[in-house]
Scaffold this motif. Structure first.
Motif, mmCIF file in Angstrom:
data_model
loop_
_atom_site.group_PDB
_atom_site.id
_atom_site.type_symbol
_atom_site.label_atom_id
_atom_site.label_comp_id
_atom_site.label_asym_id
_atom_site.label_seq_id
_atom_site.Cartn_x
_atom_site.Cartn_y
_atom_site.Cartn_z
ATOM 1 N N SER A 67 1.850 8.995 -6.163
ATOM 2 C CA SER A 67 1.636 10.296 -5.820
ATOM 3 C C SER A 67 2.302 11.414 -6.726
ATOM 4 O O SER A 67 3.341 10.979 -7.292
ATOM 5 C CB SER A 67 2.244 10.469 -4.612
ATOM 6 O OG SER A 67 2.192 11.838 -4.089
ATOM 7 N N ALA B 265 1.133 3.947 -3.164
ATOM 8 C CA ALA B 265 0.864 5.479 -2.647
ATOM 9 C C ALA B 265 2.070 6.441 -3.162
ATOM 10 O O ALA B 265 1.596 7.380 -3.767
ATOM 11 C CB ALA B 265 0.528 5.659 -1.142
ATOM 12 N N SER C 118 0.835 -1.302 0.088
ATOM 13 C CA SER C 118 0.019 -0.004 -0.016
ATOM 14 C C SER C 118 0.937 1.247 0.016
ATOM 15 O O SER C 118 0.601 2.232 -0.854
ATOM 16 C CB SER C 118 -1.119 -0.133 1.149
ATOM 17 O OG SER C 118 -1.790 1.304 1.406
ATOM 18 N N ALA C 119 1.785 1.230 0.904
ATOM 19 C CA ALA C 119 2.940 2.630 0.756
ATOM 20 C C ALA C 119 3.672 2.567 -0.613
ATOM 21 O O ALA C 119 3.633 3.828 -0.902
ATOM 22 C CB ALA C 119 3.656 2.303 2.014
ATOM 23 N N PHE D 17 2.801 14.623 3.585
ATOM 24 C CA PHE D 17 1.962 13.942 2.786
ATOM 25 C C PHE D 17 2.138 12.517 3.138
ATOM 26 O O PHE D 17 1.160 11.303 3.138
ATOM 27 C CB PHE D 17 2.438 14.119 1.443
ATOM 28 C CG PHE D 17 1.523 13.191 0.512
ATOM 29 C CD1 PHE D 17 0.171 13.493 0.122
ATOM 30 C CD2 PHE D 17 2.076 12.232 -0.166
ATOM 31 C CE1 PHE D 17 -0.383 12.769 -0.830
ATOM 32 C CE2 PHE D 17 1.471 11.225 -0.877
ATOM 33 C CZ PHE D 17 0.200 11.606 -1.292
ATOM 34 N N ALA D 18 3.600 11.878 3.371
ATOM 35 C CA ALA D 18 3.890 10.657 3.588
ATOM 36 C C ALA D 18 3.066 10.159 4.924
ATOM 37 O O ALA D 18 2.891 9.072 4.814
ATOM 38 C CB ALA D 18 5.279 10.463 3.629
ATOM 39 N N GLU E 124 0.726 11.087 6.529
ATOM 40 C CA GLU E 124 -0.870 11.144 6.052
ATOM 41 C C GLU E 124 -1.283 9.704 5.561
ATOM 42 O O GLU E 124 -2.322 9.214 5.873
ATOM 43 C CB GLU E 124 -1.354 12.262 5.378
ATOM 44 C CG GLU E 124 -3.178 12.409 5.094
ATOM 45 C CD GLU E 124 -3.501 13.583 4.293
ATOM 46 O OE1 GLU E 124 -4.627 13.391 3.985
ATOM 47 O OE2 GLU E 124 -2.653 14.474 4.109
ATOM 48 N N GLU E 125 -0.434 9.330 4.460
ATOM 49 C CA GLU E 125 -0.665 8.185 3.639
ATOM 50 C C GLU E 125 -0.489 7.054 4.275
ATOM 51 O O GLU E 125 -1.025 6.159 4.374
ATOM 52 C CB GLU E 125 -0.152 8.387 2.350
ATOM 53 C CG GLU E 125 -0.497 9.446 1.171
ATOM 54 C CD GLU E 125 -1.971 8.851 0.559
ATOM 55 O OE1 GLU E 125 -2.065 7.903 0.451
ATOM 56 O OE2 GLU E 125 -2.604 9.711 0.529
ATOM 57 N N GLU F 254 -3.131 6.290 6.970
ATOM 58 C CA GLU F 254 -4.276 5.268 6.390
ATOM 59 C C GLU F 254 -3.752 4.153 6.038
ATOM 60 O O GLU F 254 -4.799 2.978 6.295
ATOM 61 C CB GLU F 254 -4.760 6.136 5.178
ATOM 62 C CG GLU F 254 -6.271 5.504 4.563
ATOM 63 C CD GLU F 254 -7.281 5.515 5.621
ATOM 64 O OE1 GLU F 254 -8.152 4.937 5.412
ATOM 65 O OE2 GLU F 254 -7.354 6.565 6.302
ATOM 66 N N SER F 255 -2.670 3.843 5.453
ATOM 67 C CA SER F 255 -2.250 2.617 5.084
ATOM 68 C C SER F 255 -1.983 1.504 6.283
ATOM 69 O O SER F 255 -2.279 0.359 6.155
ATOM 70 C CB SER F 255 -0.932 2.691 4.247
ATOM 71 O OG SER F 255 -1.238 3.368 3.106
#
Length: 542
Positions: free
Chosen positions: A447, A443, A439-440, A488-489, A491-492, A495-496
């Motif tokens: 991005s 993303a 997922s990471a 941003f990282a 935040e992503e 969620e991941s």
């Protein structure tokens, strides 16, 4: 008059109290909340502390089958004494340790001695109680494990935060000394002095179990198929872990072949395969293994969620998991009251259905707010169903086996507990980390915020369940990411990370659902047959 309707003579509960206190000693876990103190005191890494802790699991798993026969040969009461005093002395070694090597030595000694203690506890229960009282005793005995977990979470967490981690092991040693003194209150159970122990079979079993246990413990770090950068050895690009598993299967087949041959020749085997010789008995062991796999995985994932997602530490984690642990304890102690009303297959099927629904519920409700009542309710319901299954399957196996095989039942129970638990943690960890990594990585590549150069600087081979602060530190120190990119990282990643945990819980729910099928094959006898054994008409020997 049937055996089920015969008037039972109630025995003193003293043996149960002694056995439960011994189980508290064995299950007391001061390691998880003492990692920080141990690493600072002894100057070793958290990984080293974790490996030292698992040394006990490896040892007890490897020698449980052999330990059951040694226990029968020397007698369960003597085995009990040895099995509580040696871990007490090992705990003193840990409490006074000045370097990390002492931890490995002490935990290995503890595990090896536990290999004779666990069968001894089962034999003492079987010899001390009969009928409904035995069923209640088994429930209380099973409840001593979550009881020990609650006690250790509270006491060890408090000690680690105040007077120091070493005092937790002083307490374990003190409990061991009390248990040794209490053992002289137990009625002697005659040993089988003429029993011939199959040492060769014991070594074959031990090698197989060690290979499986070690393979599962390093699977996450070394890689399951492709060797990771952390693997100290590899075969080209391939991981050596699958070869551990293949070798384990080979040694297991050699052990089973030798055991069947000894049984055919009327020789005493290392473990009597007849205790899992019927469809119902095999179904019972399967349900036990799946429940312990799922339960241990959840017990690992939820504290991970609390510490990483919520930022809980020490005693906060202890208090947060107590409702779940207490619910297991309550179910262990009360499930025996259902035995006279419902067949084991009914209790097991309903319980595994509830486990499945609870895990699905949790997978949709856990979020970045631990205070949700829905999460707490889900954990409590899960614990109640889990506790019912764990006590039920143990009772079903023990009541179906002849008294002389009680030690083998204890060994099978302990072996299933350790292997399923280790597999649960290893597989759930690998699956969750794999989801998080993919997922990471997706993303980052999709991005518009990250440049290809920044993506290349991120080491996706070492993605794990970091806290937001740890992630920020890694990105700041090891990449050229700007503040905007780091924000941003984070935040992503947040969620991941949550998605990975939720998905893993959902998959565990699916595994729990699979256990409903073998649960339907568990015994279906009526209450008058419950304490006599499995009805002949319900069984087909293979």
């Amino acid at each position: 008059m049937s055996a089920g309707s015969a008037v039972e003579t109630r025995s003193s509960w003293l043996p149960l109290f002694v056995v439960m206190l011994a189980q508290v000693q064995l299950a007391f876990n001061a390691w998880n909340v003492s990692i920080t103190g141990i690493t600072e005191d002894l100057g070793i890494s958290p990984t080293t502390v974790g490996l030292a802790n698992t040394a006990s699991t490896f040892a007890v798993s490897a020698f449980l089958l052999l330990g059951a026969k040694i226990t029968a040969k020397i007698g369960p009461v003597l085995a009990f004494r040895i099995g509580v005093i040696i871990p007490a002395l090992a705990a003193i070694l840990i409490a006074t340790a000045q370097d990390g090597s002492v931890l490995f030595i002490a935990q290995s000694i503890t595990g090896a001695s536990n290999a004779i203690t666990l069968p001894a506890l089962t034999i003492i229960i079987a010899a001390s109680f009969q009928g409904k009282q035995q069923a209640s005793a088994i429930g209380y005995f099973a409840a001593s494990i979550p009881l020990a977990q609650v006690v250790s979470l509270l006491i060890a967490g408090q000690f680690a935060s105040t007077i120091g981690w070493r005092w937790s092991f002083v307490l374990v040693a003190s409990i061991g000394l009390i248990n040794f003194a209490a053992s002289f209150l137990l009625k002697p159970v005659p040993p089988q002095k003429n029993l011939i122990v199959d040492w060769t079979g014991g070594m074959l079993a031990a090698i197989s179990i060690i290979l499986i246990s070690f393979g599962m413990s390093v699977m996450n770090d070394w890689g399951l198929l492709t060797a990771s950068g952390n693997a100290p050895i590899s075969i080209g690009e391939f991981s050596v872990v699958p070869f551990f598993f293949v070798a384990a299967v080979i040694f297991a087949q050699l052990f089973l072949s030798r055991t069947r041959k000894r049984m055919a020749e009327q020789k005493v085997p290392l473990v009597n395969l007849d205790i899992v010789g019927t469809r119902s008995e095999r179904a019972t062991v399967t349900v036990m293994g799946l429940m312990l796999f799922v339960g241990t995985a959840v017990s690992f994932l939820m504290p991970l969620y609390m510490q990483v997602v919520q930022g809980f530490v020490g005693i906060e984690v202890s208090f947060a998991v107590i409702p779940y642990t207490i619910s297991i304890f309550i179910a262990n102690t009360l499930v025996s009251r259902l035995y006279s009303r419902f067949a084991p297959r009914t209790i097991a099927s309903v319980s595994m259905t509830v486990v499945t629904l609870a895990l699905v519920w949790l997978s949709f409700t856990i979020a970045n707010d631990w205070g949700q009542a829905s999460v707490i309710i889900g954990l409590v319901v899960l614990g109640l169903a889990q506790g019912c299954v764990v006590a039920l399957v143990f009772n079903s196996l023990l009541t179906s086996a002849p008294a002389e095989n009680a030690g083998d039942v204890g060994a099978i129970r302990g072996l299933t507990h350790n292997l399923s638990g280790s597999a649960g943690i290893a597989v759930a960890s690998a699956f969750a980390v794999g989801l998080l990594t993919s997922s990471a990585y997706a993303a980052a590549n999709d991005s518009e915020v990250f440049t290809p150069e920044i993506v290349e600087q991120i080491n996706f081979d070492n993605v794990n369940f970091f806290t937001n602060a740890q992630l920020e530190q890694v990105l700041t120190e090891r990449t050229d990411a700007t503040e905007e990119q780091i924000a941003f990282a984070v935040e992503e990643f947040t969620e991941s990370r949550l998605t990975a945990l939720r998905t893993t819980m959902l998959v565990l729910g699916g595994l729990a659902a699979l256990a409903i099928v073998p649960a339907r094959r568990m015994p279906g006898f009526q209450k008058e047959d419950l304490y006599v054994g499995y009805p002949e008409s319900d069984e087909k020997k293979d």
